[in-house]
Design an enzyme around this catalytic site. Sequence first.
Site, mmCIF file in Angstrom:
data_model
loop_
_atom_site.group_PDB
_atom_site.id
_atom_site.type_symbol
_atom_site.label_atom_id
_atom_site.label_comp_id
_atom_site.label_asym_id
_atom_site.label_seq_id
_atom_site.Cartn_x
_atom_site.Cartn_y
_atom_site.Cartn_z
ATOM 1 N N CYS A 1 0.873 -1.233 0.096
ATOM 2 C CA CYS A 1 -0.036 0.140 -0.039
ATOM 3 C C CYS A 1 0.859 1.173 -0.085
ATOM 4 O O CYS A 1 1.738 1.309 0.894
ATOM 5 C CB CYS A 1 -0.858 0.025 1.087
ATOM 6 S SG CYS A 1 -1.751 1.525 1.703
ATOM 7 N N CYS B 1 -0.042 3.561 2.719
ATOM 8 C CA CYS B 1 0.705 3.110 4.131
ATOM 9 C C CYS B 1 2.075 3.486 4.385
ATOM 10 O O CYS B 1 2.719 3.644 5.240
ATOM 11 C CB CYS B 1 0.494 1.656 4.182
ATOM 12 S SG CYS B 1 -1.413 1.209 4.044
#
Length: 146
Positions: free
Chosen positions: A71, A74
Amino acid sequence: MSAPDTQHIVCPHCHTTNRVSAAQRAQAPDCGKCHQPLFTGQPVALDEAGFAKHVSRSEVPVLVDFWAPWCGPCRMMAPQFEAAARELEPHFRLVKVNTEEAQQLAAQLQIRSIPTLALFKGGREVARQPGAMGAADIVRWACSQA
């Protein structure tokens, strides 16, 4: 049950529950079992069992970053979460849960998007915030929810 001026703190290294007074917390206490620092100023990476222990036994609020290695947002938020840990400890425990490795937990908690921050107090989720945030916003959000 701990006295009002003490709290149970779960060690980020060996996951032993320690009883710590407010005065001790201000002086960087060590774990009674493994003798490592109870607060490191860094997020603690947890698996499902570690998550359950920290959330159920720690008497400080536990702020969780649910993330995955693939991600992009993230990965962008990771250093911000680390900066927030330096500011929020010892009043909060900041932890990271990789949803790829803890798929059952993510499903159980209905984590639908990542990154997602969730705040747990007394073993229960009390607040949730999806999306990447900067360190100041993480600190502000966590403090407003606690």
